[in-house]
Design an enzyme around this catalytic site. Structure first.
Site, PDB file in Angstrom:
ATOM      1  N   ALA A  81       2.992  15.962 -11.500  1.00  0.00           N
ATOM      2  CA  ALA A  81       2.488  15.600 -10.182  1.00  0.00           C
ATOM      3  C   ALA A  81       1.147  16.306  -9.976  1.00  0.00           C
ATOM      4  O   ALA A  81       0.899  17.375 -10.541  1.00  0.00           O
ATOM      5  CB  ALA A  81       3.486  16.023  -9.115  1.00  0.00           C
ATOM      6  N   GLU A 111       9.417  13.322 -16.223  1.00  0.00           N
ATOM      7  CA  GLU A 111      10.438  12.627 -15.418  1.00  0.00           C
ATOM      8  C   GLU A 111      10.196  11.110 -15.412  1.00  0.00           C
ATOM      9  O   GLU A 111      11.145  10.326 -15.492  1.00  0.00           O
ATOM     10  CB  GLU A 111      10.439  13.195 -13.992  1.00  0.00           C
ATOM     11  CG  GLU A 111      10.996  14.612 -13.960  1.00  0.00           C
ATOM     12  CD  GLU A 111      10.787  15.319 -12.626  1.00  0.00           C
ATOM     13  OE1 GLU A 111       9.644  15.308 -12.129  1.00  0.00           O
ATOM     14  OE2 GLU A 111      11.757  15.874 -12.090  1.00  0.00           O
ATOM     15  N   GLY A 142       6.473  15.837 -13.503  1.00  0.00           N
ATOM     16  CA  GLY A 142       6.682  14.444 -13.127  1.00  0.00           C
ATOM     17  C   GLY A 142       6.384  13.479 -14.265  1.00  0.00           C
ATOM     18  O   GLY A 142       6.967  12.392 -14.332  1.00  0.00           O
ATOM     19  N   GLU A 150       7.654  23.146 -13.730  1.00  0.00           N
ATOM     20  CA  GLU A 150       7.530  23.347 -12.278  1.00  0.00           C
ATOM     21  C   GLU A 150       7.823  24.783 -11.859  1.00  0.00           C
ATOM     22  O   GLU A 150       7.233  25.305 -10.911  1.00  0.00           O
ATOM     23  CB  GLU A 150       8.470  22.388 -11.525  1.00  0.00           C
ATOM     24  CG  GLU A 150       8.069  20.926 -11.576  1.00  0.00           C
ATOM     25  CD  GLU A 150       8.632  20.169 -12.766  1.00  0.00           C
ATOM     26  OE1 GLU A 150       9.042  20.819 -13.770  1.00  0.00           O
ATOM     27  OE2 GLU A 150       8.649  18.935 -12.717  1.00  0.00           O
TER      28      GLU A 150
END
Ligand code: CO8
Length: 262
Positions: free
Chosen positions: A69, A116, A113, A136
């Site tokens: 992200a 993911e 992300g 993260e």
């Protein structure tokens, strides 16, 4: 929709074609922001609704599939902002709604992300340069788009805990050994190999392809007995399709099947 953060194109020589989506924020290592995720979701649903498309490939560039992200965008968010706007929930998981197979073709970094999103695809083909991770924890958060759930299902608890708690990366060889990726290919062949796999799927009958995807996904949703029962129903259901009769008749008459996708 005019895309600014992704590119789309169509490939293949099977009757059905492959929709290719390329994440395209190279200066930010394809860091994922709301705009990119809106565009990705839109392109996925558009290819899914297009009867000329049989399979979708999502890829990045040679340095990064996506490095997570966008930290610059997230840095100023507070709890009420992410809660009220449904951050992640609103638009980051559209890939799970797609009925057609989605292949992630990963070279370079697939972090946070990015990892993911790759794990939301049906399978991952990795370049030998690929690196996967859920870092993260290093920036004071935890994975927020399924990393703590899909990674253990893919690689088991020990490795998932190791990755999520230390934030370390896994190279392509370790990812293949652990079951996170289906195959590793040389980086310069990544797109060709992913498009070839997609083209193989495109040459098959859509009813059995999409129901096969649903059945395998059931393996992660409930107990074995329910998964088996679901599979049996889908198996029965396919005897109501023209493609079942065509596929079996073609085999018995030693000819190529001409699937009608119905
Ligand atoms: N966000 C924003 N910018 C990024 C990101 C990112 N995640 N990753 C890299 N960039 C930018 C860098 O800031 C840099 O920009 P600039 O040139 O303007 O300084 C540029 O991309 C190149 O990066 P580096 O100079 O750092 O390149 P290196 O080759 O030295 O390192 C790394 C590459 C290892 C990828 C490194 O950039 C890195 O560690 N990036 C952060 C990885 C990370 O922590 N990812 C997790 C983010 S959190 C997250 O994903 C939460 C998930 C929530 C749900 C997501 C839903 C799908």
């Amino acid at each position: 929709m005019n895309y600014e953060c992704i590119l789309t194109s169509v490939h293949g020589d099977a009757p059905l074609k492959t929709g290719l989506i390329t994440l395209n924020r190279p200066k930010q290592m394809n860091a994922l922001n709301d705009q990119l995720m809106d565009e990705l979701g839109h392109a996925l649903l558009a290819f899914d609704a297009d009867d000329t498309i049989g399979c979708i490939v999502v890829t990045g560039n040679d340095k990064a599939f996506a490095a997570g992200a966008d930290i610059a965008a997230m840095a100023s968010y507070d709890f009420m902002h992410v809660y009220k706007t449904g951050y992640i929930s609103r638009n980051w998981e559209t890939m799970r709604q797609v009925k057609k197979p989605v292949i992630a073709a990963v070279a370079g970094f697939a972090l946070g992300g990015g990892c993911e999103v790759a794990m939301m695809a049906d399978f991952i083909i990795a370049a030998d340069t690929a690196k996967f991770g859920q870092p993260e924890i290093k920036i004071g958060i935890v994975p927020g788009a399924g990393g703590t759930q899909r990674l253990p299902r893919a690689v088991g608890k020990a490795k998932a805990m190791d990755m999520v708690l230390t934030g370390r990366m896994m190279d392509a060889a370790e990812a293949e050994r652990a079951g996170l990726v289906s195959r590793i290919v040389p980086a310069d062949k990544l797109l060709d190999e992913a498009l070839a796999a997609a083209n193989t799927i495109c040459a098959l009958g859509q009813p059995s392809v999409t129901l096969a995807k649903e059945c395998v996904n059931r393996a992660f949703e409930g107990p074995l007995s329910e998964g088996i029962a679901y599979e049996r129903r889908m198996f029965h259901a396919l005897f109501g399709t023209e493609d079942q009769r065509e596929g079996m008749d073609a085999f018995l008459n030693k000819r190529k099947p001409a699937f009608k996708h119905r």
